[in-house]
Design an enzyme around this catalytic site. Structure first.
Site, PDB file in Angstrom:
ATOM      1  N   ARG A 141      47.070 -22.403  -4.378  1.00  0.00           N
ATOM      2  CA  ARG A 141      48.257 -22.291  -3.534  1.00  0.00           C
ATOM      3  C   ARG A 141      47.872 -21.691  -2.185  1.00  0.00           C
ATOM      4  O   ARG A 141      46.945 -20.880  -2.100  1.00  0.00           O
ATOM      5  CB  ARG A 141      49.318 -21.404  -4.197  1.00  0.00           C
ATOM      6  CG  ARG A 141      49.853 -21.943  -5.503  1.00  0.00           C
ATOM      7  CD  ARG A 141      50.997 -21.100  -6.032  1.00  0.00           C
ATOM      8  NE  ARG A 141      50.683 -19.663  -6.037  1.00  0.00           N
ATOM      9  CZ  ARG A 141      51.463 -18.738  -6.569  1.00  0.00           C
ATOM     10  NH1 ARG A 141      52.610 -19.078  -7.117  1.00  0.00           N
ATOM     11  NH2 ARG A 141      51.110 -17.472  -6.555  1.00  0.00           N
TER      12      ARG A 141
ATOM     13  N   ARG B 267      42.685 -17.912  -8.448  1.00  0.00           N
ATOM     14  CA  ARG B 267      43.700 -18.595  -9.267  1.00  0.00           C
ATOM     15  C   ARG B 267      43.781 -20.083  -8.924  1.00  0.00           C
ATOM     16  O   ARG B 267      43.718 -20.472  -7.765  1.00  0.00           O
ATOM     17  CB  ARG B 267      45.080 -17.961  -9.042  1.00  0.00           C
ATOM     18  CG  ARG B 267      45.316 -16.711  -9.820  1.00  0.00           C
ATOM     19  CD  ARG B 267      46.783 -16.337  -9.891  1.00  0.00           C
ATOM     20  NE  ARG B 267      47.422 -16.142  -8.602  1.00  0.00           N
ATOM     21  CZ  ARG B 267      48.215 -15.111  -8.307  1.00  0.00           C
ATOM     22  NH1 ARG B 267      48.452 -14.177  -9.207  1.00  0.00           N
ATOM     23  NH2 ARG B 267      48.768 -15.008  -7.116  1.00  0.00           N
TER      24      ARG B 267
ATOM     25  N   LYS C 140      51.152  -5.685 -11.679  1.00  0.00           N
ATOM     26  CA  LYS C 140      52.373  -4.883 -11.826  1.00  0.00           C
ATOM     27  C   LYS C 140      53.411  -5.565 -12.708  1.00  0.00           C
ATOM     28  O   LYS C 140      54.007  -4.932 -13.575  1.00  0.00           O
ATOM     29  CB  LYS C 140      52.994  -4.584 -10.451  1.00  0.00           C
ATOM     30  CG  LYS C 140      52.175  -3.652  -9.584  1.00  0.00           C
ATOM     31  CD  LYS C 140      52.924  -3.222  -8.347  1.00  0.00           C
ATOM     32  CE  LYS C 140      53.293  -4.373  -7.439  1.00  0.00           C
ATOM     33  NZ  LYS C 140      52.114  -5.074  -6.878  1.00  0.00           N
TER      34      LYS C 140
ATOM     35  N   ARG D   8      59.891  -0.298  -1.443  1.00  0.00           N
ATOM     36  CA  ARG D   8      58.773  -0.998  -0.814  1.00  0.00           C
ATOM     37  C   ARG D   8      58.256  -0.256   0.418  1.00  0.00           C
ATOM     38  O   ARG D   8      57.191  -0.588   0.943  1.00  0.00           O
ATOM     39  CB  ARG D   8      59.203  -2.418  -0.436  1.00  0.00           C
ATOM     40  CG  ARG D   8      58.059  -3.379  -0.207  1.00  0.00           C
ATOM     41  CD  ARG D   8      58.568  -4.776   0.027  1.00  0.00           C
ATOM     42  NE  ARG D   8      59.055  -5.406  -1.178  1.00  0.00           N
ATOM     43  CZ  ARG D   8      58.303  -6.051  -2.051  1.00  0.00           C
ATOM     44  NH1 ARG D   8      57.005  -6.134  -1.862  1.00  0.00           N
ATOM     45  NH2 ARG D   8      58.821  -6.598  -3.124  1.00  0.00           N
TER      46      ARG D   8
ATOM     47  N   ARG E 280      48.232  -9.974   3.041  1.00  0.00           N
ATOM     48  CA  ARG E 280      49.177  -9.298   2.139  1.00  0.00           C
ATOM     49  C   ARG E 280      48.719  -7.870   1.834  1.00  0.00           C
ATOM     50  O   ARG E 280      49.537  -6.948   1.740  1.00  0.00           O
ATOM     51  CB  ARG E 280      49.311 -10.096   0.837  1.00  0.00           C
ATOM     52  CG  ARG E 280      50.071 -11.413   0.998  1.00  0.00           C
ATOM     53  CD  ARG E 280      49.928 -12.296  -0.223  1.00  0.00           C
ATOM     54  NE  ARG E 280      50.490 -11.689  -1.428  1.00  0.00           N
ATOM     55  CZ  ARG E 280      50.278 -12.159  -2.662  1.00  0.00           C
ATOM     56  NH1 ARG E 280      49.511 -13.222  -2.843  1.00  0.00           N
ATOM     57  NH2 ARG E 280      50.832 -11.582  -3.697  1.00  0.00           N
TER      58      ARG E 280
END
Length: 220
Positions: free
Chosen positions: A161, A127, A13, A88, A172
């Protein structure tokens, strides 16, 4: 155009918002930027948001809505804006509708970036970030470093992370499904949702989005 951008974490996004806003000559308004700006400038809303954040609490909807309203009233947003990260939830979407209606405005489109859940997990959990410079980002599949665990640019150690772990990503996604995804149905009822696939190269997704938005704008 006045556009809301939605999609799960890992849909790209932020990247797409920046390109689309530039192509459409409208400001990109992201929740993260709103919070950072208000807190750094020590506005009343910023101070209020920081007090909740420092206490480890969620910032109430009315504070976020106040920040968004203030930003959308700036001169550069007169001819439109692209909202990223707001609304949201349905309560925020309803508040946004009320806000726009009070100004005699409406949304033009809600762009829904669609990505399969397993692709989201693959994108985020893969990542790897350099400990020396967080701007140095690699990926175990899409952007492999020349040597495992070593940054190509500075030789620093690459690590995952905590919030990029598969378990955290799935949590999430669950939050997205329960809190944010319902706004898609809310906007579908208004005939505003344009859904595109966010798979493929960045420029391909941008072109797909621009074509969809132009078609939506032309249909009005």
């Amino acid at each position: 155009m006045r556009i809301v951008l939605v999609g799960p974490p890992g849909a790209g996004k932020g990247t797409q918002a920046a390109f689309l806003a530039k192509n459409l000559s409208i400001p990109h308004i992201s929740t993260g930027d709103l919070f950072r700006a208000n807190i750094s400038q020590q506005t009343e809303l910023g101070k209020l948001a920081k007090s909740y954040m420092d206490a480890g609490n969620l910032v109430p909807d009315e504070v976020t809505i106040g920040m968004a309203k203030d930003r959308m009233e700036k001169p550069d947003a007169e001819n439109g804006f692209l909202l990223d990260g707001f609304p949201r939830n349905v309560s925020q979407a309803e508040a946004l509708d009320e806000m726009l209606q009070s100004e005699g405005m409406t949304l033009d489109a809600v762009l829904d970036l669609e990505v399969p859940e397993e692709e989201v997990v693959k994108r985020i959990a893969g990542r790897r970030i350099c400990r020396n410079d967080s701007a140095h980002v690699f990926h175990v599949t899409y952007k492999k470093p020349q040597a495992d665990g070593v940054c190509d640019l500075c030789g620093g150690e690459l690590y995952q992370r905590d919030d990029d772990s598969e378990e955290t990503v799935r949590t999430r996604l669950e939050v997205y499904h329960t809190q944010t995804e319902p706004i898609i149905d809310y906007y579908k009822a208004q005939g505003l949702v344009v859904t595109i696939s966010a798979l493929g190269k960045v420029d391909e997704v941008t072109e797909r989005a621009m074509d969809a938005l132009k078609s939506e704008d032309g249909a009005k």
